[in-house]
Write an enzyme that holds these catalytic residues in place. Structure first.
Site, PDB file in Angstrom:
ATOM      1  N   GLY A 124       0.859  -1.201   0.000  1.00 16.80           N
ATOM      2  CA  GLY A 124       0.000   0.000   0.000  1.00 16.80           C
ATOM      3  C   GLY A 124       0.883   1.234   0.000  1.00 16.80           C
ATOM      4  N   GLY A 163      -1.926   1.929  -2.632  1.00 20.59           N
ATOM      5  CA  GLY A 163      -2.130   1.877  -4.063  1.00 20.59           C
ATOM      6  C   GLY A 163      -3.321   2.686  -4.543  1.00 20.59           C
ATOM      7  N   ARG A 164      -4.109   3.202  -3.613  1.00 24.65           N
ATOM      8  CA  ARG A 164      -5.282   3.973  -4.080  1.00 24.65           C
ATOM      9  C   ARG A 164      -5.721   5.059  -3.103  1.00 24.65           C
ATOM     10  NH1 ARG A 164     -10.579   0.190  -3.293  1.00 24.65           N
ATOM     11  NH2 ARG A 164      -9.890  -0.957  -1.473  1.00 24.65           N
ATOM     12  N   LYS A 199      -9.483   8.372  -0.708  1.00 24.90           N
ATOM     13  CA  LYS A 199      -9.435   6.951  -1.101  1.00 24.90           C
ATOM     14  C   LYS A 199     -10.174   6.774  -2.421  1.00 24.90           C
ATOM     15  CE  LYS A 199     -10.410   2.352   0.812  1.00 24.90           C
ATOM     16  NZ  LYS A 199     -10.764   1.632   2.034  1.00 24.90           N
ATOM     17  N   ASP A 234      -6.313  -0.769  -9.849  1.00 25.74           N
ATOM     18  CA  ASP A 234      -6.645   0.372 -10.704  1.00 25.74           C
ATOM     19  C   ASP A 234      -6.651   1.694  -9.942  1.00 25.74           C
ATOM     20  OD1 ASP A 234      -8.844   0.034  -9.116  1.00 25.74           O
ATOM     21  OD2 ASP A 234     -10.241  -0.420 -10.735  1.00 25.74           O
ATOM     22  N   ARG A 286       0.068   2.884   9.783  1.00 23.14           N
ATOM     23  CA  ARG A 286      -0.383   1.544  10.165  1.00 23.14           C
ATOM     24  C   ARG A 286       0.783   0.757  10.749  1.00 23.14           C
ATOM     25  NH1 ARG A 286      -4.363   0.982   5.942  1.00 23.14           N
ATOM     26  NH2 ARG A 286      -4.805   3.070   5.185  1.00 23.14           N
ATOM     27  N   ASP A 318      -1.510  -4.331   7.863  1.00 21.70           N
ATOM     28  CA  ASP A 318      -1.596  -3.080   7.089  1.00 21.70           C
ATOM     29  C   ASP A 318      -2.919  -2.369   7.316  1.00 21.70           C
ATOM     30  OD1 ASP A 318      -2.222  -5.581   5.489  1.00 21.70           O
ATOM     31  OD2 ASP A 318      -3.254  -4.079   4.279  1.00 21.70           O
ATOM     32  N   ASN A 319      -3.851  -3.014   7.992  1.00 22.82           N
ATOM     33  CA  ASN A 319      -5.148  -2.383   8.230  1.00 22.82           C
ATOM     34  C   ASN A 319      -5.323  -1.928   9.672  1.00 22.82           C
ATOM     35  OD1 ASN A 319      -5.993  -2.667   5.601  1.00 22.82           O
ATOM     36  ND2 ASN A 319      -6.938  -4.658   5.945  1.00 22.82           N
TER      37      ASN A 319
HETATM   38  P1  AMP Z   1      -7.003  -3.934   1.551  1.00 20.44           P
HETATM   39  O1  AMP Z   1      -6.991  -5.435   1.628  1.00 20.44           O
HETATM   40  O2  AMP Z   1      -8.251  -3.366   0.969  1.00 20.44           O
HETATM   41  O3  AMP Z   1      -6.619  -3.310   2.833  1.00 20.44           O
HETATM   42  O4  AMP Z   1      -5.890  -3.556   0.482  1.00 20.44           O
HETATM   43  C1  AMP Z   1      -4.528  -3.698   0.713  1.00 20.44           C
HETATM   44  C2  AMP Z   1      -3.769  -2.667  -0.103  1.00 20.44           C
HETATM   45  O5  AMP Z   1      -3.963  -2.912  -1.476  1.00 20.44           O
HETATM   46  C3  AMP Z   1      -4.218  -1.253   0.170  1.00 20.44           C
HETATM   47  O6  AMP Z   1      -3.326  -0.621   1.005  1.00 20.44           O
HETATM   48  C4  AMP Z   1      -4.245  -0.583  -1.160  1.00 20.44           C
HETATM   49  O7  AMP Z   1      -3.160   0.284  -1.289  1.00 20.44           O
HETATM   50  C5  AMP Z   1      -4.106  -1.702  -2.159  1.00 20.44           C
HETATM   51  N1  AMP Z   1      -5.295  -1.739  -3.002  1.00 20.44           N
HETATM   52  C6  AMP Z   1      -6.509  -2.248  -2.697  1.00 20.44           C
HETATM   53  N2  AMP Z   1      -7.351  -2.088  -3.737  1.00 20.44           N
HETATM   54  C7  AMP Z   1      -6.659  -1.446  -4.701  1.00 20.44           C
HETATM   55  C8  AMP Z   1      -6.972  -0.966  -6.001  1.00 20.44           C
HETATM   56  N3  AMP Z   1      -8.178  -1.122  -6.539  1.00 20.44           N
HETATM   57  N4  AMP Z   1      -5.989  -0.344  -6.697  1.00 20.44           N
HETATM   58  C9  AMP Z   1      -4.775  -0.185  -6.184  1.00 20.44           C
HETATM   59  N5  AMP Z   1      -4.420  -0.604  -4.973  1.00 20.44           N
HETATM   60  C10 AMP Z   1      -5.339  -1.215  -4.231  1.00 20.44           C
HETATM   61 MG    MG Z   2      -6.271  -1.729   3.720  1.00 17.55          MG
END
Ligand code: AMP
Ligand code: MG
Length: 490
Positions: free
Chosen positions: A84, A86-87, A107, A119, A177, A245-246
């Site tokens: 992360g 990424g968005r 976000k 994306d 985080r 990471d969360n």
């Molecule tokens: P999450 O499991 O939703 O916490 O996602 C983990 C990491 O993946 C996040 O920190 C984001 O930076 C990245 N991520 C999640 N969805 C996307 C997306 N659609 N495009 C780019 N990065 C993403």
């Molecule tokens: Mg996350």
């Protein structure tokens, strides 16, 4: 707003400075006036008139210094490396009207160097869920991010299907985080000391008064996480993706994905569709919190000059369990309107067993206790109590009757008004059931946001029976209905 952008002054390896990538044809989703006032956003006419453009990446106020933060993490117990952000972009940092630091974070703002295969976008569905849940937890005084608002756009986003794209302006006391430290340990270990100082100064300034500020800071992170998770358990909240990471370093709920609120009480309940092993099941959250901190703390071993040793880290972690237990048990007793003592706790755990054995609704069953104390003045709760009893048959009914008798006995020791106040203030009338969020999403996907507003208002005052409520807001799913898990895609 009182800007205080400080992250941008840290080592540039930690982030990428960039503006958001604009979204097409943005429209109002919802605006949180309460948050806007707290931030001082409402005092700036430029921000007020152009908030939709700001969230959609069409307009960047001069004081904003957007950047994507690099972080890593353990996902489902496995080291996942750099992942992360990424968005999301940290847009600005401000001091709010309560003199508290707040991050403004967008976000769904497009690609960053950290987007990997993604994306950079967010869908309306998950944006609404995050928006409503952050609001709900804040109204309950459970530490959590909140949001200034969200916009919906014509930019299509492909997940299992093509969905409407959205952007959320999240507000949190920090976006650092546990995974930030994991990233530093792997990719820039020389920054650990400076970054630790930054975390202490920006999030835990009170630790500077300690003889060993770093250890005081680490212990506070452990304590705050333990308390947050105790709050989650008490309210029936399952985060769903407790990857490192969360989890915020301030013990504040962050990153709402496949979260849910307990309906019919089943501690083994899994709300995350991808969580096949049940790692993040409701009942596992306290242990997972401990697991996360246990993999996180050793990264600080290299700060020997700050007094960090293996033993001192063990000491920090050892406060987790007692902190959790104390907070959780006190909360449970409050939910029964009773003082924190052994018979109250016995009653609380027996009540939970009764709920579990008979799959009773978690929220409604606790709220129904008000009618035991005062049926006349609590007709709504009397109805809940009638429903609860109607679901008990045979042996379960006699278990309930015996429990009821002992509860009445225990209640006699406490002032009636005190009991009523505790029951009212610790047991919700309305919780964000998945079905409620889904109805708001379905309408929003048709361009209609009145249901988002209605649910927002309901959750603004969740301890009061409200005229805007409809029956389904407080109806448990059928006893044999499986609580549908939520997709991880967002
Ligand atoms: P999450 O499991 O939703 O916490 O996602 C983990 C990491 O993946 C996040 O920190 C984001 O930076 C990245 N991520 C999640 N969805 C996307 C997306 N659609 N495009 C780019 N990065 C993403
Ligand atoms: Mg996350």
């Amino acid at each position: 707003m009182r800007y205080q952008n400080t992250y941008v002054n840290l080592d540039p390896r930690l982030y990428n400075r960039q503006p958001p990538v604009p979204l097409n044809n943005p429209r109002v989703g919802h605006f949180n006036t309460q948050v806007a006032e707290q931030l001082g956003w409402t005092e700036d006419s430029d921000l007020m008139t152009r908030w939709v453009d700001i969230l959609a990446g069409h307009y960047l106020p001069a004081e904003f210094e957007p950047l994507a933060m690099a972080y890593a993490g353990h996902q489902f117990g496995q080291w996942a490396g750099q992942l992360g952000d990424g968005r999301g972009l940290l847009m600005a940092q401000v001091i709010d009207n309560n003199d508290k630091r707040q991050d403004l974070h967008l976000k769904g703002c497009g690609l960053t160097p950290y987007s990997r295969m993604g994306d950079g976008r967010a869908v309306l569905r998950s944006t609404i869920r995050e928006y409503l849940c952050g609001h709900a937890l804040n109204q309950l005084d459970i530490p959590s991010s909140n949001a200034l608002g969200f916009v919906v756009t014509d930019t299509p986003v492909r997940r299992e299907r093509v969905e409407a794209g959205a952007a959320l302006m999240r507000v949190a006391d920090t976006h650092i985080r546990l995974g930030h430290i994991e990233w530093i340990a792997s990719f820039a270990p020389d920054l650990l000391s400076e970054f630790t100082d930054y975390m202490i100064d920006s999030c835990y300034p009170e630790c500077r008064d300690s003889e060993q500020p770093v250890l005081a800071f680490l212990q506070s992170v452990v304590e705050r996480n333990a308390r947050m998770i105790a709050d989650w358990q008490l309210i029936g909240f399952a985060h769903g993706v407790m990857n490192t990471d969360n989890l915020s370093i301030t013990g504040s709920t962050l990153d709402f994905g496949p979260f849910g609120f307990m309906e019919r009480f089943n501690p083994a309940w899994i709300n995350n569709h991808s969580d096949h092993s049940g790692r993040y099941a409701y009942q596992n959250q306290p242990a997972i919190g401990h697991w996360n901190l246990n993999v996180w703390l050793p990264h600080f071993m290299r700060l020997t000059q700050a007094g960090v040793t293996r033993e001192s880290l063990d000491d920090c972690l050892s406060v987790y369990e007692p902190t959790f237990m104390q907070h959780y048990q006190q909360g449970l007793c409050r939910k029964l309107g009773l003082p924190h003592e052994s018979e109250s706790l016995r009653l609380a755990f027996e009540f939970l067993t009764l709920l579990e054995d008979n799959l009773l609704d978690y929220t409604n069953s606790f709220r129904a206790l008000l009618a035991i104390v005062d049926a006349v003045n609590y007709p709504y709760e009397q109805q809940l109590l009638t429903t609860l009893i109607a679901e008990l048959t045979g042996e379960a009914l006699s278990v309930w009757q015996q429990w009821h008798k002992r509860y009445l006995l225990q209640l006699q020791q406490v002032d009636k008004q005190q009991v009523l106040t505790a029951l009212q203030n610790n047991n919700l009338v309305y919780v964000l059931r998945n079905s409620m969020a889904q109805r708001a999403i379905d309408a929003a996907e048709q361009g209609e946001f009145a249901e988002v507003e209605r649910v927002y208002q309901l959750l603004a005052n969740p301890y009061q029976v409200q005229a805007i409520a409809v029956d389904s807001d407080s109806t448990a799913p059928a006893p044999n209905a499986v609580q549908q898990p939520i997709s991880c895609s967002s």
